[in-house]
Motif scaffolding. Structure first.
Motif, short mmCIF file in Angstrom:
data_model
loop_
_atom_site.label_atom_id
_atom_site.label_comp_id
_atom_site.label_asym_id
_atom_site.label_seq_id
_atom_site.Cartn_x
_atom_site.Cartn_y
_atom_site.Cartn_z
N THR A 6 0.85 -1.19 0.00
CA THR A 6 0.00 0.00 0.00
C THR A 6 0.88 1.24 0.00
O THR A 6 1.97 1.24 0.57
CB THR A 6 -0.97 0.02 1.20
N LEU B 151 -2.89 -3.65 -2.39
CA LEU B 151 -2.72 -4.39 -3.63
C LEU B 151 -1.93 -5.67 -3.39
O LEU B 151 -0.90 -5.64 -2.71
CB LEU B 151 -1.98 -3.53 -4.66
N ASN C 96 -5.81 2.68 2.38
CA ASN C 96 -7.05 2.94 1.65
C ASN C 96 -7.21 1.93 0.52
O ASN C 96 -8.32 1.56 0.17
CB ASN C 96 -7.08 4.36 1.09
N LEU C 97 -6.10 1.49 -0.04
CA LEU C 97 -6.11 0.46 -1.09
C LEU C 97 -4.91 -0.44 -0.85
O LEU C 97 -3.78 0.03 -0.77
CB LEU C 97 -6.01 1.10 -2.48
#
Length: 79
Positions: A66, A74, A71-72
């Motif tokens: 991240t 991967l 927040n995201l």
């Protein structure tokens, strides 16, 4: 990122530490895939980038990344 992963798998990773000096564990949210995994720094001095590692029952390590404070997150595909 590549260097950070290489360092982790070769025993030279830079763990993110909590206030007691222990490696941070990402708490996540209930049922989240990346809950209770180890946090690593990508490189010194950059607190936004993080690598997460999770030991699987089959002995392999699952990895994610991240760059935005979770927040995201991967998944990282290793060949």
């Amino acid at each position: 990122m590549n260097r950070g992963l290489h360092d982790i798998f070769n025993g030279r990773g830079i763990p993110r530490l909590d206030e007691h000096g222990n490696q941070k564990i990402f708490k996540g949210i209930e049922g989240e895939k990346w809950k209770c995994v180890l946090e690593w720094k990508v490189r010194l001095g950059n607190g936004d980038y993080r690598i997460l590692t999770k030991q699987l029952p089959n002995g392999k390590t699952q990895v994610s990344f991240t760059d935005n404070h979770y927040n995201l997150i991967l998944d990282v595909i290793l060949k």
